[in-house]
Design a protein around this motif. Structure first.
Motif, PDB file in Angstrom:
ATOM      1  N   PHE A   1       0.857  -1.190   0.000  1.00 35.53           N
ATOM      2  CA  PHE A   1       0.000   0.000   0.000  1.00 35.53           C
ATOM      3  C   PHE A   1       0.890   1.237   0.000  1.00 35.53           C
ATOM      4  CE2 PHE A   1      -4.037  -2.041   1.110  1.00 35.53           C
ATOM      5  CZ  PHE A   1      -4.905  -1.167   0.470  1.00 35.53           C
ATOM      6  N   LEU A   2       0.728   2.094  -0.999  1.00 36.41           N
ATOM      7  CA  LEU A   2       1.523   3.315  -1.053  1.00 36.41           C
ATOM      8  C   LEU A   2       0.594   4.514  -0.905  1.00 36.41           C
ATOM      9  CD1 LEU A   2       3.904   2.442  -4.043  1.00 36.41           C
ATOM     10  CD2 LEU A   2       4.135   1.847  -1.625  1.00 36.41           C
TER      11      LEU A   2
ATOM     12  N   ASP B   1      -8.961   9.589   7.923  1.00 36.99           N
ATOM     13  CA  ASP B   1      -8.666   8.445   8.805  1.00 36.99           C
ATOM     14  C   ASP B   1      -9.434   7.182   8.435  1.00 36.99           C
ATOM     15  OD1 ASP B   1      -6.899   9.992  10.078  1.00 36.99           O
ATOM     16  OD2 ASP B   1      -7.845   9.898  12.061  1.00 36.99           O
ATOM     17  N   ASN B   2     -10.684   7.342   7.930  1.00 34.40           N
ATOM     18  CA  ASN B   2     -11.456   6.116   7.640  1.00 34.40           C
ATOM     19  C   ASN B   2     -10.841   5.326   6.474  1.00 34.40           C
ATOM     20  OD1 ASN B   2     -12.258   7.977   5.708  1.00 34.40           O
ATOM     21  ND2 ASN B   2     -14.386   7.300   5.668  1.00 34.40           N
ATOM     22  N   ILE B   3     -10.057   6.003   5.633  1.00 31.57           N
ATOM     23  CA  ILE B   3      -9.356   5.288   4.556  1.00 31.57           C
ATOM     24  C   ILE B   3      -8.266   4.415   5.173  1.00 31.57           C
ATOM     25  CG2 ILE B   3      -7.864   5.591   2.520  1.00 31.57           C
ATOM     26  CD1 ILE B   3     -10.672   6.523   1.950  1.00 31.57           C
ATOM     27  N   PHE B   4      -7.562   4.985   6.153  1.00 28.18           N
ATOM     28  CA  PHE B   4      -6.493   4.204   6.792  1.00 28.18           C
ATOM     29  C   PHE B   4      -7.059   2.999   7.546  1.00 28.18           C
ATOM     30  CE2 PHE B   4      -3.979   8.188   6.341  1.00 28.18           C
ATOM     31  CZ  PHE B   4      -2.907   7.641   5.656  1.00 28.18           C
ATOM     32  N   GLU B   5      -8.289   3.153   8.075  1.00 32.68           N
ATOM     33  CA  GLU B   5      -8.907   1.995   8.754  1.00 32.68           C
ATOM     34  C   GLU B   5      -9.051   0.837   7.773  1.00 32.68           C
ATOM     35  OE1 GLU B   5     -12.608   3.294  10.524  1.00 32.68           O
ATOM     36  OE2 GLU B   5     -11.509   4.844  11.642  1.00 32.68           O
ATOM     37  N   VAL B   6      -9.500   1.153   6.553  1.00 33.36           N
ATOM     38  CA  VAL B   6      -9.659   0.122   5.528  1.00 33.36           C
ATOM     39  C   VAL B   6      -8.302  -0.475   5.164  1.00 33.36           C
ATOM     40  CG1 VAL B   6     -10.317  -0.231   3.111  1.00 33.36           C
ATOM     41  CG2 VAL B   6     -11.745   1.177   4.587  1.00 33.36           C
ATOM     42  N   VAL B   7      -7.311   0.396   5.014  1.00 33.29           N
ATOM     43  CA  VAL B   7      -5.975  -0.080   4.640  1.00 33.29           C
ATOM     44  C   VAL B   7      -5.426  -0.998   5.729  1.00 33.29           C
ATOM     45  CG1 VAL B   7      -3.589   0.653   4.186  1.00 33.29           C
ATOM     46  CG2 VAL B   7      -5.501   1.952   3.219  1.00 33.29           C
ATOM     47  N   GLU B   8      -5.560  -0.570   6.982  1.00 30.57           N
ATOM     48  CA  GLU B   8      -5.088  -1.396   8.103  1.00 30.57           C
ATOM     49  C   GLU B   8      -5.735  -2.774   8.071  1.00 30.57           C
ATOM     50  OE1 GLU B   8      -2.884  -1.291  10.381  1.00 30.57           O
ATOM     51  OE2 GLU B   8      -2.207   0.781  10.460  1.00 30.57           O
ATOM     52  N   GLY B   9      -7.039  -2.792   7.741  1.00 25.32           N
ATOM     53  CA  GLY B   9      -7.780  -4.050   7.691  1.00 25.32           C
ATOM     54  C   GLY B   9      -7.204  -5.023   6.680  1.00 25.32           C
TER      55      GLY B   9
ATOM     56  N   ASN C   1       2.991  -7.943   3.766  1.00 22.50           N
ATOM     57  CA  ASN C   1       2.270  -6.708   3.459  1.00 22.50           C
ATOM     58  C   ASN C   1       3.044  -5.506   3.994  1.00 22.50           C
ATOM     59  OD1 ASN C   1      -1.116  -8.013   3.865  1.00 22.50           O
ATOM     60  ND2 ASN C   1       0.483  -8.464   2.401  1.00 22.50           N
ATOM     61  N   VAL C   2       3.050  -4.468   3.167  1.00 14.96           N
ATOM     62  CA  VAL C   2       3.865  -3.293   3.489  1.00 14.96           C
ATOM     63  C   VAL C   2       3.028  -2.039   3.295  1.00 14.96           C
ATOM     64  CG1 VAL C   2       5.879  -1.957   2.717  1.00 14.96           C
ATOM     65  CG2 VAL C   2       6.013  -4.450   2.764  1.00 14.96           C
ATOM     66  N   ILE C   3       3.199  -1.057   4.157  1.00 10.02           N
ATOM     67  CA  ILE C   3       2.584   0.247   3.918  1.00 10.02           C
ATOM     68  C   ILE C   3       3.678   1.315   3.968  1.00 10.02           C
ATOM     69  CG2 ILE C   3       1.838   0.337   6.374  1.00 10.02           C
ATOM     70  CD1 ILE C   3      -0.362   2.335   5.381  1.00 10.02           C
ATOM     71  N   ILE C   4       3.670   2.138   2.944  1.00  7.33           N
ATOM     72  CA  ILE C   4       4.639   3.237   2.903  1.00  7.33           C
ATOM     73  C   ILE C   4       3.845   4.515   2.674  1.00  7.33           C
ATOM     74  CG2 ILE C   4       6.638   4.215   1.705  1.00  7.33           C
ATOM     75  CD1 ILE C   4       7.243   1.245   0.851  1.00  7.33           C
ATOM     76  N   MET C   5       3.904   5.433   3.623  1.00  3.94           N
ATOM     77  CA  MET C   5       3.173   6.686   3.401  1.00  3.94           C
ATOM     78  C   MET C   5       4.130   7.865   3.495  1.00  3.94           C
ATOM     79  SD  MET C   5       0.764   6.979   6.744  1.00  3.94           S
ATOM     80  CE  MET C   5       1.423   7.015   8.408  1.00  3.94           C
TER      81      MET C   5
ATOM     82  N   PRO D   1       3.895  17.408   6.237  1.00  2.61           N
ATOM     83  CA  PRO D   1       3.201  17.308   7.522  1.00  2.61           C
ATOM     84  C   PRO D   1       2.284  18.509   7.778  1.00  2.61           C
ATOM     85  CG  PRO D   1       5.479  17.951   7.850  1.00  2.61           C
ATOM     86  CD  PRO D   1       5.308  17.788   6.377  1.00  2.61           C
ATOM     87  N   THR D   2       1.152  18.545   7.095  1.00  2.00           N
ATOM     88  CA  THR D   2       0.298  19.742   7.170  1.00  2.00           C
ATOM     89  C   THR D   2      -0.657  19.739   8.350  1.00  2.00           C
ATOM     90  OG1 THR D   2      -1.273  18.643   5.717  1.00  2.00           O
ATOM     91  CG2 THR D   2       0.298  20.122   4.674  1.00  2.00           C
ATOM     92  N   ARG D   3      -1.021  18.560   8.853  1.00  2.00           N
ATOM     93  CA  ARG D   3      -2.115  18.484   9.822  1.00  2.00           C
ATOM     94  C   ARG D   3      -1.614  17.911  11.141  1.00  2.00           C
ATOM     95  NH1 ARG D   3      -7.127  15.243   9.677  1.00  2.00           N
ATOM     96  NH2 ARG D   3      -6.000  13.738   8.418  1.00  2.00           N
ATOM     97  N   THR D   4      -2.005  18.547  12.246  1.00  2.00           N
ATOM     98  CA  THR D   4      -1.504  18.082  13.549  1.00  2.00           C
ATOM     99  C   THR D   4      -2.495  17.147  14.238  1.00  2.00           C
ATOM    100  OG1 THR D   4      -2.310  20.132  14.460  1.00  2.00           O
ATOM    101  CG2 THR D   4       0.046  20.014  14.016  1.00  2.00           C
ATOM    102  N   SER D   5      -3.216  16.394  13.456  1.00  2.00           N
ATOM    103  CA  SER D   5      -4.074  15.350  14.009  1.00  2.00           C
ATOM    104  C   SER D   5      -4.226  14.287  12.936  1.00  2.00           C
ATOM    105  CB  SER D   5      -5.454  15.913  14.386  1.00  2.00           C
ATOM    106  OG  SER D   5      -6.093  16.389  13.230  1.00  2.00           O
ATOM    107  N   GLY D   6      -4.783  13.158  13.333  1.00  2.00           N
ATOM    108  CA  GLY D   6      -5.055  12.105  12.354  1.00  2.00           C
ATOM    109  C   GLY D   6      -3.965  11.050  12.291  1.00  2.00           C
ATOM    110  N   TYR D   7      -4.209  10.068  11.435  1.00  2.48           N
ATOM    111  CA  TYR D   7      -3.378   8.869  11.322  1.00  2.48           C
ATOM    112  C   TYR D   7      -1.919   9.200  10.983  1.00  2.48           C
ATOM    113  CZ  TYR D   7      -2.365   4.076   9.677  1.00  2.48           C
ATOM    114  OH  TYR D   7      -1.844   2.827   9.487  1.00  2.48           O
TER     115      TYR D   7
END
Ligand SMILES: Nc1ncnc2c1ncn2[C@@H]1O[C@H](COP(=O)(O)OP(=O)(O)OP(=O)(O)O)[C@@H](O)[C@H]1O
Ligand SMILES: [Mg+2]
Length: 467
Positions: free
Chosen positions: A151-152, A161-169, A176-180, A184-190
């Motif tokens: 997952f890139l 965040d709900n997209i990351f929930e799906v990706v985590e699932g 399996n690998v995730i690279i994001m 760094p624009t936002r000071t909250s979230g995944y």
């Protein structure tokens, strides 16, 4: 390498494809920066959760394209779902980058990769699939299974965040690998949490553009001037650090960044212009043009007489396909002459004197009123990714006057911090001088339209998949 490959060449080639490092150096034949190389080595060392925060232009999308090609070409039973907050980021930035590097591969490999609009198919059966990360449709990222699932995520800070929930699932398999990667624009979230409370789950990297061989010293110097070295924008766009968020800033970096990336339809709302007038000094005259929520790229002129400035605006007016219903001109000081001349020329000119008292409760003058209106509308707007504009808006501070009214800090203070006058910010704010001409478009209507556009792109795509 020719299209006919000998057994020895094939063995050598298979060896080079085993590691990302040798693939990039000897198959793609690119020269990664030291920062890119650190991440490449982490992938080769087997790190499976990698998060990269970075300034602009350090080569993170490029790195994702190298990884995509390497996984696609060399891994057994692989899928590469790629996501980002907007379709243009995927289709106009990342896919062209993948194509660019595919085209330097040995011809036998080039021929084995079939790139379509939002997918790539590898002859060995592997697939790359691009899907926009939309809060309303997380299912677009669902259902991917493969022995090697990579997952890139590009522009990770803007991915809901709900997209990351799906990706985590989906990330259940051993390989399996995730690279994001992202600014760094936002000071909250995944994305933020990966560098903070969840940091033990990630291998993290920070790419400072000041230290990147992909970003020239001249560009860094220019950014210093455009943003101010102590500004949050400099932290986010150059240093690759999360913003500190000054409590008296009218516009947060997060909101500004999101506004540069938002997709909106430019056919709604009235056409309104704002003109901030300068003269022969260092300041610039700026003309801002906005149709509803869509702000066009800004135009500036410097060291012009008032007559030249008027002629420029008159010519812009006559050239315009969509005529503005109102042009607000700050007629305080040097703008007064231009204001008179434009009225005489028959343009729909309106008084935009920012020093007038505001009729709104608690506000000292029209200057804070128009800036505050802009700040409220920004959540729905698309603004150009204009470094000077972002620098100016993010450096605007508000204060409380002696009478207890909200006002912007004196312009000299902004000038001191920024090293120039916020001419672009003022012109954009002038388009919000009055509320009367704004036809609002509901955000959910916009969002439905974007989904519809996705569907239409999807039906015209050769592979028939939604993104
Ligand atoms: N090692 C490299 N060798 C040659 N060109 C490179 C290299 N790394 C990046 N580039 C080029 O530099 C440009 C910027 O790179 P890229 O778009 O990957 O940066 P980015 O960090 O994703 O930028 P942004 O912050 O704007 O998203 C691209 O044209 C890319 O092809
Ligand atoms: Mg990028």
């Amino acid at each position: 390498m020719s299209a006919v490959v000998t057994k020895a060449e094939m063995q050598q080639f298979i060896k080079l494809c085993q590691k990302l490092e040798t693939f990039v150096l000897h198959v793609i034949r690119a020269t990664p920066s030291e920062q890119q190389m650190d991440i490449i080595r982490a992938i080769d060392a087997g790190d499976k959760r990698i998060a990269v925060k970075s300034g602009h232009g350090t080569g993170k999308s490029t790195l994702l394209s190298w990884i995509s090609l390497w996984v696609g070409v060399s891994k057994y039973d692989a899928k590469i779902p790629i996501t980002a907050p907007s379709a243009p980021q995927l289709l106009s930035t990342l896919m062209p980058e993948i194509k660019k590097w595919r085209n330097v591969l040995p011809s036998v490999l080039q021929e084995s990769i079939d790139i379509k609009m939002d997918t790539a198919h590898f002859k060995n059966g592997n697939d790359l699939i691009m899907r926009t990360a939309r809060k309303e449709s997380p299912e677009a990222l669902q259902g991917y299974h493969a022995t090697n699932l990579f997952f890139l995520v590009d522009e990770g800070s803007g991915v809901p965040d709900n997209i990351f929930e799906v990706v985590e699932g989906a990330l259940t398999g051993e390989h399996n690998v995730i690279i994001m990667v992202g600014n760094p624009t936002r000071t909250s979230g995944y994305f933020y949490n990966a560098f903070n409370k969840n940091k033990e789950l990630w291998k993290t990297f920070t790419l400072n553009a000041e230290k990147s061989s992909n970003v020239s010293k001249d560009v860094v110097e220019l950014r210093r001037k455009q943003y101010g070295i102590d500004s949050d924008v400099y932290r986010v766009r150059v240093l690759g650090e999360f913003p500190r968020a000054s409590s008296d800033a009218l516009f947060s970096v997060e909101v500004l960044e999101e506004a540069t990336k938002r997709e909106v339809y430019a056919d709604d709302g009235d056409e309104i212009w704002g003109l901030d007038v300068a003269w022969y000094g260092d300041d610039k005259s700026c003309l801002a043009k906005r149709k509803g929520y869509f702000l066009r790229p800004l135009e500036t002129r410097e060291k012009q007489s008032t007559l030249e400035t008027s002629s420029w605006v008159i010519s812009e007016y006559h050239k315009a396909h969509i005529k503005p219903v109102a042009i607000f001109v700050d007629n305080n000081g040097v703008g007064a002459g231009v204001y008179d001349q434009l009225i005489q020329a028959g343009l729909p000119i309106f008084d935009g004197n920012s020093s007038r008292a505001s009729s709104e409760f608690g506000l000292a003058n029209k200057r804070i009123e128009m800036y505050q209106r802009l700040s409220k509308k920004l959540d729905n707007m698309k603004i150009p990714d204009d470094d000077d504009l972002i620098g100016e808006l993010s450096s605007v501070r508000y204060i409380i006057s002696e009478k207890g009214l909200l006002m912007l800090e004196p312009k000299v203070e902004t000038k001191k911090r920024l090293g120039r006058s916020p001419d672009r910010g003022d012109a954009v704010a002038l388009t919000f001088y009055e509320d009367i001409f704004i036809s609002d478009v509901q955000e959910n209507v916009q969002s439905k339209r974007m989904e519809k556009a996705d569907e239409m792109r999807n039906s015209s795509s050769d592979v028939g998949m939604a993104w």
